[in-house]
Design a protein around this motif. Sequence first.
Motif, mmCIF file in Angstrom:
data_model
loop_
_atom_site.group_PDB
_atom_site.id
_atom_site.type_symbol
_atom_site.label_atom_id
_atom_site.label_comp_id
_atom_site.label_asym_id
_atom_site.label_seq_id
_atom_site.Cartn_x
_atom_site.Cartn_y
_atom_site.Cartn_z
ATOM 1 N N GLY A 16 -31.171 -26.334 17.218
ATOM 2 C CA GLY A 16 -30.235 -27.032 18.310
ATOM 3 C C GLY A 16 -30.310 -26.200 19.477
ATOM 4 O O GLY A 16 -30.200 -26.602 20.850
ATOM 5 N N ILE A 17 -30.039 -24.693 19.340
ATOM 6 C CA ILE A 17 -29.881 -23.943 20.389
ATOM 7 C C ILE A 17 -31.300 -23.548 21.141
ATOM 8 O O ILE A 17 -31.235 -23.268 22.315
ATOM 9 N N HIS A 18 -32.568 -23.840 20.638
ATOM 10 C CA HIS A 18 -33.807 -23.899 20.962
ATOM 11 C C HIS A 18 -34.270 -25.267 21.501
ATOM 12 O O HIS A 18 -33.933 -26.224 20.603
ATOM 13 N N GLU A 19 -34.887 -25.204 22.418
ATOM 14 C CA GLU A 19 -35.615 -26.493 23.214
ATOM 15 C C GLU A 19 -36.490 -27.147 22.110
ATOM 16 O O GLU A 19 -36.584 -28.322 21.895
ATOM 17 N N ASP A 20 -37.086 -26.226 21.369
ATOM 18 C CA ASP A 20 -38.289 -26.729 20.562
ATOM 19 C C ASP A 20 -37.617 -26.985 19.099
ATOM 20 O O ASP A 20 -38.315 -27.554 18.133
ATOM 21 N N GLY A 21 -36.418 -26.644 18.858
ATOM 22 C CA GLY A 21 -35.636 -27.073 17.639
ATOM 23 C C GLY A 21 -36.144 -26.378 16.335
ATOM 24 O O GLY A 21 -36.031 -26.906 15.397
ATOM 25 N N TYR A 22 -36.898 -25.392 16.526
ATOM 26 C CA TYR A 22 -37.014 -24.628 15.397
ATOM 27 C C TYR A 22 -36.092 -23.677 14.709
ATOM 28 O O TYR A 22 -35.043 -23.326 15.448
ATOM 29 N N SER A 23 -36.227 -23.272 13.338
ATOM 30 C CA SER A 23 -35.509 -22.521 12.805
ATOM 31 C C SER A 23 -36.501 -21.625 11.846
ATOM 32 O O SER A 23 -37.018 -22.455 10.805
ATOM 33 N N THR A 24 -36.306 -20.325 12.119
ATOM 34 C CA THR A 24 -37.065 -19.485 11.088
ATOM 35 C C THR A 24 -36.453 -18.433 10.485
ATOM 36 O O THR A 24 -35.432 -17.826 10.952
#
Length: 697
Positions: A312-320
């Motif tokens: 959610g903090i990233h525009e692309d919605g990724y979590s790695t």
Amino acid sequence: MKPKLTLLSVALSSALFPAYADTQVEDIERITVKGEFNPVTVEKLSTSVSLLNEEELAKRNAIHLEDALNSVANVNFSSGASRAKFFQIRGVGLRSQFVDPINPSVGIVVDGINYSGLGAAANLFDIEQVEVYRGPQGTRFGSDALAGMIYMESATPTDYQSGQVVLGSGNYNSRQIGAAYSNGITDNSAVNISLNSNKSDGYIENTFLNRDDTNNIDELVGRAKVRVDATPDLTLGFVAHYIDIDNGYDAFSLDNNRTTLSDEPGVDQQKTNAYAFNANYTGWSRFNLYINASISDSDLVYGYDEDWSYVGIHEDGYSTTDYYSRNRDDASFEVRLSTNPSASYTNWTVGMYAQRRDVDLQRDFWNWDLWQAADFTSQYDTQNIAIYGQLAHPIGADVKVIAGLRVERNGGDYVDSNLIVEDLSDTMWGGKLAVEYQVSDLTMLYASLTRGYKAGGINGDALGKFKNSGLGNYQTVLADHISFEPETLLSAEFGVKGQSTSGDLALRFAAFYMKRDDMQLKSWINQGAAFTGYYDNATEGTNYGLEAELDYKLTKAISINTSLGWLDTEIDGFVTADGDDKTGREQAHAPGYQYSVGLNYNIREFFYLTLGVEGKDAFFFSDSHDQKSENINLINLKLAYDLGDVTVSAWARNLMDTDYAVRGFYFGNDPRDGYTSKTYTQLGEPLVYGLTLSYQF
């Protein structure tokens, strides 16, 4: 060495420690160094070495090695994990491990078991002595001691009942429970066993998860040591270690403080079972036989939230995330013959050492190039075999010449899931040539020339990325760095060691100049969100400086312990992947100065205070970028009430709650500022304080 420095040292020695030919020398405690081929007192060792005994470690309430090293001149450490795992001596040493196999520049040996590269295992409970050797130790320790060696010895088994129980509690919900017991088993055997649990919530608050324990400490270490006097001439020893570390890892913050936003905090785990056997036979008239064999099996998991944030903090919605699971199996065998000191005028040692290390890696990560989850596996098996010898020959009554040589053959077999198959083999050598002049029974001057070495290796991660067309011009860089060459280090050192006849004053001083050839340095490629690291050989480097330690008992109630290190380093012939020439710049993690001053004051018969001040100069975080730490000054305090068998102490480290960095990177990772590159640091220990109750019997 410059003549004026030599004359100054002789004058200093003569002024502080005259021969006292007609003065009776009092019974002075002589500390024996245990990491050498043969036991020798620190005053008669032609090497710059610092010793930390149980008393010194207790003054700092040091639980792990990283809690004590700020008191040692010209020694630094890096974190990037829950504990400091990598150490730098005189500016030389690795700072991290990710994908590729590594060859440590500073080794760690505990009870004859090699833990080089596994610094998290350096728990200090029931450790009798820590010896920090500065400078190449090629003859004694070989390829793991290019810059020096940290040698730790746990408590020796006693024939009588003895032991200790330690209970501790502190801020950040810290608690320690430790117990050690030693006793005779039979008339000719004894055992020492210890078990220590150390837990803490850590110094991080994760505001996204509303938790304060995502960077927690949870460590359990057990050790057992058995001594058997099989015959009057044969002593056998057995050692067993059990290590269970289940620490969290959530240390880097987008805001560069102790508050994180990670939705998937990482871990830093180690489970080790290790065993050693040694035998010492002194039944022959002319020489003694020593054998040491060890095996260890370690399962290691190191992983972290790669984006340090949440969905959610990233525009692309990724979590790695990025996780490294390793299995490391070590086995070693050493046999050596040495002169019986009572049977020969000349002391010599010859020996053979063999080691095998197998490391299997499973990496689970997010492949930014393919935009999907991926894994990577590798296997790196190494075999070392070395022969060595050392000769110490007196020239007259006061002068001794020492010559040593070690030749080592290193082989490595590498294979990974990118279908990279590489074989390495290097023949390396190190040695020592020293002259010792015994000015008096309590004062020695020495000059030495030593050579150390470290094996080359494979850049497996870079090889895998070489096929990636998205790396553009970087492909050429990677193609040129399939492997890297061994590094050698030549060191010239001059030293003075002495004590006064009363034992109230002791001084150890060393000046050194070191030249590094084919210096191994870490470089990074940053292509968007993808990072690739590889090792490269710079043409050379220079490291020179001074070290001084002074212990002085001012009165029966007051004593001081001081150390001072000064260091100048330089890189020559190193260009990063981005074309940045680092020639002329200082080496990474090499502060220009370090100091430590400790005051011990016996306020009353059973009540004493220890006040310590320590600091270090700013240093570069990396050899591939120019971001630096700040200089630091820390204050430690301890008040103790000693009732003989029972001691109650209140202690604090970093009393002024100073923020300081133990690791630093430079890149963009924050979507809130458009991924602008900036310095991110992992902060060291804040103000920690607590109460400790110890019972000794």
